[in-house]
Design a protein around this motif. Structure first.
Motif, short mmCIF file in Angstrom:
data_model
loop_
_atom_site.label_atom_id
_atom_site.label_comp_id
_atom_site.label_asym_id
_atom_site.label_seq_id
_atom_site.Cartn_x
_atom_site.Cartn_y
_atom_site.Cartn_z
N GLU A 48 -5.06 -1.38 -7.57
CA GLU A 48 -6.24 -0.61 -7.17
C GLU A 48 -5.84 0.82 -6.84
O GLU A 48 -5.01 1.05 -5.96
N ASP A 49 -6.41 1.77 -7.57
CA ASP A 49 -6.18 3.19 -7.33
C ASP A 49 -7.39 3.74 -6.58
O ASP A 49 -8.49 3.82 -7.12
N HIS A 50 -7.18 4.10 -5.32
CA HIS A 50 -8.29 4.52 -4.46
C HIS A 50 -8.75 5.94 -4.77
O HIS A 50 -9.77 6.37 -4.25
N GLN A 51 -8.00 6.67 -5.60
CA GLN A 51 -8.35 8.05 -5.92
C GLN A 51 -9.18 8.17 -7.19
O GLN A 51 -9.78 9.21 -7.44
N THR B 288 -2.97 0.37 -4.05
CA THR B 288 -2.67 -0.91 -3.43
C THR B 288 -2.31 -1.91 -4.52
O THR B 288 -3.04 -2.06 -5.50
N GLU C 205 0.84 5.56 -0.28
CA GLU C 205 0.15 6.83 -0.29
C GLU C 205 1.18 7.94 -0.41
O GLU C 205 2.10 8.03 0.41
N SER D 183 -9.30 0.20 -10.84
CA SER D 183 -8.80 -1.11 -10.48
C SER D 183 -8.49 -1.93 -11.73
O SER D 183 -9.15 -1.80 -12.76
N GLU E 140 0.85 -1.19 0.00
CA GLU E 140 0.00 0.00 0.00
C GLU E 140 0.88 1.24 0.00
O GLU E 140 1.80 1.36 0.82
N ASP F 142 -2.97 7.21 -3.87
CA ASP F 142 -3.26 6.17 -2.89
C ASP F 142 -3.57 4.89 -3.65
O ASP F 142 -4.65 4.75 -4.22
#
Length: 405
Positions: free
Chosen positions: A384-387, A352, A325, A392, A323, A350
């Motif tokens: 996986e791009d959380h932004q 993963t 960030e 994903s 992970e 951010d």
């Protein structure tokens, strides 16, 4: 000197000499063999050499080796001039999830639990994938031994020219157990300050903003900053191994590792930095800072079975989750039109990365002159791009190989 005298002298030398121990390597072919019989160029750095180097991480050990170039900040290595992205770094023959370029791995891997390092100089794409065009660096960790043993390593230092670039390191290792069940636990904490040099940034307009338009803001013509050549970093690692011998022919092992790090660097951002004007313009060559918060967890299970006198089976499954960030901010953010107060987070990343691999290798040796090895590997990879909405990506790879000696 007569022939008899010569033969006698040779015999005395031979009687007083000691045979050097055979060096066994595994990285070049993914099977154990003497280094002189490996088809590729393999350099082995042993435990004694690692201890004499005084290095606390992998990059420090590799810095003095031939045909290897380690970047000044100690984050990447080049083998025989190949691109740094074309080298694969392994731990006990397995990949770990991290930066796609392998950045930072050299100073993430502590030396306290390294038994030896095998460096394959030259392409290893057939066995390790297309990103191994330059070579492979395989870190072999130390096996636990019966009994109970412990070691502690404490180091502190700084550059003589720059007392601010101090560095501290503390490492602890414990291992032991019985003849059948053994364990090993290693922990390390490293903290280092940044090494900086004075640099000048000359801002320039971009995306519809001319240099003249910058006068409408408070952007200066020149900024002088202390630009980091080596980032400030706090790195914490924890690794554990548990192995059990069900018999002389069957060994099962479990491994777990944890990484936590905080990194920070001041630099000149040559890319576009958004002005606070409703998204209409940008400026480049602005002093900036990025802050990283990274974490990695790895789990591995393996079984090594000598099924018969001629057949050996090895299976391993491991999962690695990384992970990351990263927050990027501009140093003169008020000059770019942003209001005073809390520093704006102009860019935030951010993500993963998850890797899950299974591999099976069968080695059949019907006689000392012939060995047939068959291998298969499967990988599930998830990004996986959380932004980003829908940021994903999932894919899988499979490969098989066969070699006969």
């Amino acid at each position: 000197m007569s022939a008899a005298t010569t033969d006698s002298a040779v015999s005395e030398v031979a009687a007083g000499s000691e045979a050097l121990p055979s060096v066994t390597v595994t990285t070049g072919t993914r099977s154990e063999r003497a280094r002189e019989r490996s088809p590729g160029s393999v350099e082995v750095i042993g435990r004694e050499q690692i201890e004499r180097s005084g290095a606390t991480d992998l990059g420090g050990v590799l810095r003095g080796e031939s045909s290897l170039f380690v970047s000044p900040d100690g984050t990447q290595a080049s083998i025989r001039g190949a691109r740094r992205e074309d080298n694969v770094i392994l731990i006990d023959g397995r990949r770990v999830a991290g930066e796609p370029s392998g950045r930072y791995e050299l100073n993430r891997i502590p030396t306290g639990n390294i038994e030896r390092i095998e460096v394959v100089k030259g392409p290893g794409s057939v066995l390790y994938g297309a990103d191994a065009l330059g070579g492979v660096i395989n870190v072999i960790t130390r096996d636990p031994e019966p009994g109970f043993h412990g070691d502690i390593d404490l180091q502190a230092g700084a550059r003589t020219e720059d007392a601010e670039a101090e560095r501290y390191n503390a490492a602890l290792g414990l291992h032991g157990g019985s003849l059948d069940t053994r364990f090993r636990l290693d922990a390390q904490a490293m903290s280092r300050a940044a090494y900086s040099e004075t640099a000048t940034a000359a801002p320039d307009g971009r995306a519809g903003v001319s240099s003249g338009d910058l006068k409408n803001y408070d952007v200066q013509e020149r900024y002088t900053i202390d630009e980091d050549r080596r980032d400030e970093a706090d790195v914490y690692t924890l690794a554990g191994t548990l192995e059990h011998f069900f018999s002389d022919d069957l060994r099962v092992s479990l491994q777990a590792d944890y990484l936590r790090e905080d990194r920070e660097r001041n630099y000149i951002n040559t890319g576009p930095t958004q002005l606070d004007d409703g998204g209409r313009g940008a400026v480049e060559n602005i002093p900036a800072r990025w802050l990283d918060d990274n974490e990695r967890i790895g789990l591995s299970a393996a079984a090594d079975w000598q099924a018969t006198e001629t057949l050996n089976l090895f299976f391993r499954s491991y999962r690695s989750v990384y992970e990351k960030e990263r927050v990027v901010t501009s140093e003169p953010w008020t000059d770019l039109g942003y209001p005073t107060g809390e520093r704006p987070e102009e860019r935030d990343r951010d993500v993963t990365l998850t890797d899950w691999r299974q591999e099976l290798i069968a080695s059949w040796t019907p006689d000392p002159g012939h060995t047939l090895q068959l291998g298969a590997e499967h990988r599930d990879h998830e990004y996986e791009d959380h932004q980003l909405a829908g940021g994903s990506e999932t894919r899988w790879d499979a490969a098989v190989f066969a070699q006969h000696e």
